[in-house]
Write an enzyme that holds these catalytic residues in place. Structure first.
Site, PDB file in Angstrom:
ATOM      1  N   ALA A  89       6.221  11.010 -25.058  1.00 33.57           N
ATOM      2  CA  ALA A  89       4.758  11.129 -25.029  1.00 33.57           C
ATOM      3  C   ALA A  89       4.428  12.102 -23.889  1.00 33.57           C
ATOM      4  O   ALA A  89       5.348  12.635 -23.250  1.00 33.57           O
ATOM      5  CB  ALA A  89       4.125   9.773 -24.823  1.00 33.57           C
ATOM      6  N   ARG A 137     -10.326 -28.734   9.021  1.00 32.12           N
ATOM      7  CA  ARG A 137      -9.149 -29.183   8.251  1.00 32.12           C
ATOM      8  C   ARG A 137      -8.565 -30.456   8.840  1.00 32.12           C
ATOM      9  O   ARG A 137      -8.132 -31.361   8.137  1.00 32.12           O
ATOM     10  CB  ARG A 137      -8.077 -28.082   8.223  1.00 32.12           C
ATOM     11  CG  ARG A 137      -8.484 -26.851   7.423  1.00 32.12           C
ATOM     12  CD  ARG A 137      -7.413 -25.774   7.474  1.00 32.12           C
ATOM     13  NE  ARG A 137      -6.205 -26.160   6.763  1.00 32.12           N
ATOM     14  CZ  ARG A 137      -5.014 -26.323   7.291  1.00 32.12           C
ATOM     15  NH1 ARG A 137      -4.854 -26.118   8.596  1.00 32.12           N
ATOM     16  NH2 ARG A 137      -3.982 -26.677   6.574  1.00 32.12           N
ATOM     17  N   ASN A 152       5.227   2.724 -15.118  1.00 33.26           N
ATOM     18  CA  ASN A 152       4.528   1.922 -14.106  1.00 33.26           C
ATOM     19  C   ASN A 152       4.890   0.447 -14.282  1.00 33.26           C
ATOM     20  O   ASN A 152       4.037  -0.390 -14.568  1.00 33.26           O
ATOM     21  CB  ASN A 152       3.009   2.090 -14.277  1.00 33.26           C
ATOM     22  CG  ASN A 152       2.417   3.003 -13.213  1.00 33.26           C
ATOM     23  OD1 ASN A 152       3.000   3.234 -12.156  1.00 33.26           O
ATOM     24  ND2 ASN A 152       1.237   3.516 -13.501  1.00 33.26           N
ATOM     25  N   HIS A 207       0.712   2.152  -3.888  1.00 38.32           N
ATOM     26  CA  HIS A 207       0.064   3.470  -4.002  1.00 38.32           C
ATOM     27  C   HIS A 207      -1.165   3.357  -4.894  1.00 38.32           C
ATOM     28  O   HIS A 207      -2.254   3.849  -4.566  1.00 38.32           O
ATOM     29  CB  HIS A 207       1.047   4.493  -4.590  1.00 38.32           C
ATOM     30  CG  HIS A 207       0.407   5.747  -5.096  1.00 38.32           C
ATOM     31  ND1 HIS A 207      -0.261   5.811  -6.303  1.00 38.32           N
ATOM     32  CD2 HIS A 207       0.288   6.984  -4.551  1.00 38.32           C
ATOM     33  CE1 HIS A 207      -0.761   7.024  -6.477  1.00 38.32           C
ATOM     34  NE2 HIS A 207      -0.430   7.755  -5.426  1.00 38.32           N
ATOM     35  N   MET A 252       3.618  12.150 -20.708  1.00 35.59           N
ATOM     36  CA  MET A 252       4.290  12.060 -19.401  1.00 35.59           C
ATOM     37  C   MET A 252       5.782  12.406 -19.525  1.00 35.59           C
ATOM     38  O   MET A 252       6.318  13.169 -18.715  1.00 35.59           O
ATOM     39  CB  MET A 252       4.151  10.642 -18.814  1.00 35.59           C
ATOM     40  CG  MET A 252       2.805  10.324 -18.206  1.00 35.59           C
ATOM     41  SD  MET A 252       2.431  11.291 -16.725  1.00 35.59           S
ATOM     42  CE  MET A 252       3.510  10.538 -15.508  1.00 35.59           C
ATOM     43  N   SER A 308       4.117   9.338  -9.544  1.00 36.08           N
ATOM     44  CA  SER A 308       2.666   9.534  -9.463  1.00 36.08           C
ATOM     45  C   SER A 308       2.298  11.001  -9.596  1.00 36.08           C
ATOM     46  O   SER A 308       3.050  11.877  -9.185  1.00 36.08           O
ATOM     47  CB  SER A 308       2.128   9.008  -8.132  1.00 36.08           C
ATOM     48  OG  SER A 308       0.739   9.262  -8.065  1.00 36.08           O
ATOM     49  N   GLY A 309       1.128  11.209 -10.145  1.00 35.65           N
ATOM     50  CA  GLY A 309       0.617  12.575 -10.262  1.00 35.65           C
ATOM     51  C   GLY A 309       0.063  12.873 -11.642  1.00 35.65           C
ATOM     52  O   GLY A 309      -0.407  13.980 -11.893  1.00 35.65           O
TER      53      GLY A 309
HETATM   54  C1  6PG Z   1      -0.651   7.981 -10.654  1.00 37.46           C
HETATM   55  C2  6PG Z   1      -1.739   7.107 -11.197  1.00 37.46           C
HETATM   56  C3  6PG Z   1      -1.362   6.614 -12.553  1.00 37.46           C
HETATM   57  C4  6PG Z   1      -2.533   6.190 -13.378  1.00 37.46           C
HETATM   58  C5  6PG Z   1      -3.046   4.823 -13.072  1.00 37.46           C
HETATM   59  C6  6PG Z   1      -4.534   4.669 -13.183  1.00 37.46           C
HETATM   60  O1  6PG Z   1      -0.172   7.625  -9.583  1.00 37.46           O
HETATM   61  O2  6PG Z   1      -0.319   8.973 -11.266  1.00 37.46           O
HETATM   62  O3  6PG Z   1      -1.960   6.030 -10.350  1.00 37.46           O
HETATM   63  O4  6PG Z   1      -0.396   5.657 -12.370  1.00 37.46           O
HETATM   64  O5  6PG Z   1      -3.527   7.124 -13.403  1.00 37.46           O
HETATM   65  O6  6PG Z   1      -2.446   4.033 -14.046  1.00 37.46           O
HETATM   66  O7  6PG Z   1      -4.777   3.328 -13.098  1.00 37.46           O
HETATM   67  P1  6PG Z   1      -6.022   2.597 -13.709  1.00 37.46           P
HETATM   68  O8  6PG Z   1      -6.086   2.936 -15.188  1.00 37.46           O
HETATM   69  O9  6PG Z   1      -5.719   1.176 -13.470  1.00 37.46           O
HETATM   70  O10 6PG Z   1      -7.217   3.115 -12.973  1.00 37.46           O
END
Ligand code: 6PG
Length: 487
Positions: A22, A457, A113, A198, A24, A139-140
């Site tokens: 896909a 308490r 993830n 992150h 990514m 990430s990115g």
């Molecule tokens: C990244 C983002 C990626 C994604 C998240 C968004 O580091 O590239 O964090 O992992 O954009 O899944 O998360 P939400 O859909 O929960 O906002």
């Protein structure tokens, strides 16, 4: 597509493989293929996708396979394959397939993830078969996958010897020193844990920026376009970051259909895939306060409870007028945003260290800050400051105990309080600004009302308490003579 030549002849052509094509996965495969020395094997459950990728990108020199056995045969030993499928059951299915055809010493990388506890489970199961399993946070987004992400691999240190150079070849490079944004984070689930945090920090960052925008608009009276200019300006200073940069772009956008600011035609319901929630759940389990992240997750929750919001709104008739502010308000909001951001990151790093302690990972927080300087969604100049703070003191108790951050927050102290007070006076919600300021004040206080809570308490549950003047565990006989007894 026919079976690959390499598989037919038994000549393993590729040094790295990608399963799951896909966007990514395809982008990561293209990134890998574009780097000197890599030959990339590709496999997807439905072969159509593989065919499309290969035909659209002949320059990549992909080695495609239609069966998992051919895919394995096309890889040099130790075979290394990165799984890029949607986290969950799909990942387990691919791992099962790969473990059938891989051999001891081969490396399976999960680049999705995944929840880190799943990664811990998978790592143990794969290790039992003599293979290596690496859960790697990436990430990115799509663009990062193609041009250089920040990569957070966990798993056995040994596997990093093979995997590290490959990941280093595709990772983003920090603008400060050109170093690749990847490091071995720690064993088993450490990489996915750090990626989870992150994302939690990403939620906090986005919420804080959202609150700053809302205040500038509803109290400051600025238009989205003017706020875009403010953010562009802020992006030249300490707040410089990808998220501030794209916020300006979103705010400048005009809806083609209506001519209205784009931000005004979007439904105000923030979605989420769940990683922010995981962050807060795990922080709660570990007893690490991450209130900035927590409020960001809750704020998304509030935004999504549309029926409740619609039911409550008409019942609240008296709403405050926005406070009167002058042009210094913009600078106050900038200061508040920076201070709250410092706290949100301080809490995120606390969680990373809390996780490391709980799960016996040797995580270097400064190295984490360094690999977040480029490629990832929270990339920012600020991360270099965090890396420097941990360089100064690797055993830092909190980021705000570092002289630089302590100084920055102290300098913005009055502005931060003015902004939180103005938000409250004006009826503009600023949960993350407020929560992070309260957290800061809690750390700064000599005494906390926790003493009173201990008294309560002990009163209703004989839960005991400690004394300030001597060690020991004490209970007061509340229902009797009210004398104190040492336990
Ligand atoms: C990244 C983002 C990626 C994604 C998240 C968004 O580091 O590239 O964090 O992992 O954009 O899944 O998360 P939400 O859909 O929960 O906002």
């Amino acid at each position: 597509m026919t079976t690959t030549d390499s598989a037919q002849t038994g000549v393993a052509a590729a040094n790295i493989g990608v399963v799951g094509l896909a966007v990514m996965g395809a982008n990561l495969a293209r990134n890998l293929a574009s780097r000197e020395g890599n030959t990339v094997a590709v496999f997807n459950r439905s072969p159509e996708r593989t065919r499309t990728l290969v035909s659209e990108h002949p320059e990549a020199g992909f080695v495609p396979s239609e069966t998992i056995a051919d895919f394995a045969a096309s890889l040099q030993r130790p075979r290394t394959a990165i799984i890029m499928v949607q986290a969950g059951a799909g990942t387990d299915a691919v791992i099962d397939q790969l473990t059938e055809v891989f051999e001891p010493g081969d490396i399976i990388v999960d680049g999705g993830n995944a929840l880190f506890t799943d990664t811990i489970r998978r790592e143990a199961a794969v290790r039992a078969k003599g293979l290596h399993f690496v859960g790697a946070g990436i990430s990115g987004g799509e663009e990062g996958a193609l041009n250089g992400p920040s990569i957070m691999p966990g798993g056995p240190a040994e596997s990093y010897e093979t995997l590290g150079p490959i990941l280093e070849s595709i990772a983003a490079r920090a603008p400060e020193d050109g170093s690749p944004c990847v490091t071995h984070i720690g064993t088993d689930g450490a990489g996915h844990f750090v990626k989870m945090v992150h994302n939690g920090i990403e939620y906090a960052d986005m919420q804080l920026i959202g609150e700053a925008y809302d205040l500038l608009r509803r109290v400051g009276g600025l238009s989205p376009e003017q706020i875009a200019d403010v953010f562009t300006e802020w992006n030249k200073g300490e707040l410089e970051s990808y998220l501030i940069e794209i916020t300006a772009e979103v705010l400048r956008q005009v809806d083609a259909e209506t001519g209205k600011p784009f931000v005004d035609i979007i439904l105000d319901r923030a979605g989420m895939k769940g990683t922010g929630t995981w962050t807060v759940q795990n922080a709660l389990s570990l007893g690490i306060p991450v209130s900035g992240i927590g409020e960001a997750v809750f704020a998304r929750g509030v935004s999504g409870r549309v029926e409740q919001r619609e039911a409550v709104r008409p019942t609240i008739t008296a709403r405050p007028e926005p406070a009167k502010v002058d042009e210094s308000f913009v600078e106050d909001v900038r200061r508040a945003l920076y201070s709250s951001k410092v706290i949100a990151y301080a809490q995120g790093f606390d969680l990373i260290l809390g996780g490391a302690e709980e799960y016996n990972w040797e995580i270097n927080p400064g190295a984490v800050a360094k690999i977040w300087r480029a490629g990832c969604i929270i990339r920012a100049r600020f991360l270099n400051r965090i890396a420097e703070a941990y360089d100064r003191n690797p055993r830092l108790q909190s980021l705000i105990a570092d002289p630089y951050f302590a100084g920055e927050v102290a300098e913005g102290d009055a502005a931060w309080r003015r902004v939180v007070a103005i938000a409250a006076q004006s009826g503009v919600p600023a949960p993350a600004f407020g929560a992070t300021l309260s957290y800061y004040d809690s750390l700064a206080s000599d005494r906390l009302p926790a003493a009173l809570i201990q008294g309560q308490r002990d009163f209703f549950g004989a839960h005991t308490y400690g004394r300030v003047d001597r060690p020991g565990v004490f209970h007061t006989n509340w229902s009797g003579d009210r004398n104190e007894v040492e336990q």
